[in-house]
Design a protein around this motif. Sequence first.
Motif, PDB file in Angstrom:
ATOM      1  N   LEU A 144      20.777 -33.698  15.383  1.00 38.97           N
ATOM      2  CA  LEU A 144      20.918 -35.156  15.362  1.00 38.97           C
ATOM      3  C   LEU A 144      21.654 -35.569  14.104  1.00 38.97           C
ATOM      4  O   LEU A 144      21.440 -34.998  13.021  1.00 38.97           O
ATOM      5  CB  LEU A 144      19.547 -35.829  15.415  1.00 38.97           C
ATOM      6  N   VAL A 193      15.917 -42.963  20.661  1.00 42.96           N
ATOM      7  CA  VAL A 193      16.706 -41.836  20.166  1.00 42.96           C
ATOM      8  C   VAL A 193      17.736 -41.427  21.209  1.00 42.96           C
ATOM      9  O   VAL A 193      18.910 -41.189  20.893  1.00 42.96           O
ATOM     10  CB  VAL A 193      15.794 -40.651  19.802  1.00 42.96           C
ATOM     11  N   THR A 241      22.258 -41.097  21.437  1.00 47.18           N
ATOM     12  CA  THR A 241      22.890 -39.777  21.520  1.00 47.18           C
ATOM     13  C   THR A 241      24.293 -39.874  22.104  1.00 47.18           C
ATOM     14  O   THR A 241      24.631 -40.811  22.830  1.00 47.18           O
ATOM     15  CB  THR A 241      22.053 -38.812  22.378  1.00 47.18           C
ATOM     16  N   GLN A 245      20.965 -41.273  13.897  1.00 45.17           N
ATOM     17  CA  GLN A 245      19.906 -40.947  14.857  1.00 45.17           C
ATOM     18  C   GLN A 245      18.613 -40.582  14.141  1.00 45.17           C
ATOM     19  O   GLN A 245      17.520 -40.956  14.581  1.00 45.17           O
ATOM     20  CB  GLN A 245      20.374 -39.779  15.742  1.00 45.17           C
TER      21      GLN A 245
END
Length: 293
Positions: free
Chosen positions: A176, A263, A267, A180
């Motif tokens: 990540l 989250v 992405t 993020q």
Amino acid sequence: MMKSLDSTRLAGIILALGLALVLSACSALKLGYTNLPNLAYWWLDGYVDFSDEQAPLVRDEIARFYAWHRQQELPKVVELLARMEQMAPADFTPQQACTVFGEVRARLDAVATEASPRIAAIAATLTGRELRYLQRKFRRNNETYREEWLDVPAAKVHEKRYERLLERLETFYGRLDEPQRVVLRQRIVQSAFDPARSHAEWQRRQQDLQQVLRRVAHRGTPEAEAPALVRGWFARVERAPDPAYRAYQDTLLHEGCATFAAVHQGTTPAQREQAARRLRDYQRDLRDLVTQP
């Protein structure tokens, strides 16, 4: 979380635990699941120290449960993973994430139902020696928990939760990036998670379990009643008797769903494709496990 449910020789929940851990954190899925009966036995033995006379029964009950789970439950897990794969390319809401968790809960409920009579058969052989061993094991676990979660600053608790969740997410998405990670950190800092409150409930579960095991092990308890006693304990783990704690459980559940959705929303297409690919790999491996001799 499942480790925190620390039961006893629970021949069923350890298999559910093992599968959940394998799916979330282990790259060698087939190897881990294939070895689960032995791992389950040694985990349970660490809680009650089975005698030489008890060991064959325990291993037999684990083997029977494992065969059931491989044939009956793994295909349903594959179906769930396929639905998760379909969700991976697009955004999803916290409600959709919670729907997936509801399906996971249904699978664990099936595990508890199947495991209860097997656990009861094992519990019926327990003596005061094993029950005292279990009590000492719980005491040591509680001391470790206090050292790691209660006798530390809140910032350290946040960091530990962050690192654990980050590791699980990166198992699927890959690394990540910093924005993020910021989202994940913020969600954890704002969480209602209270280690003292959670620990108090885990201690209640431990005491509840010991009472159930003593009743099952008591030679005057009718054999037909024992599985229901064990199943009742599972039900009280899933939904605590205390309404205030049930509300806390629900709050943490919805927080977790919202965090996962947030989250995921941040992405990249490449990260989502990696998650979908990982889910496809899991499906392939589980299908192989279902069909293997």
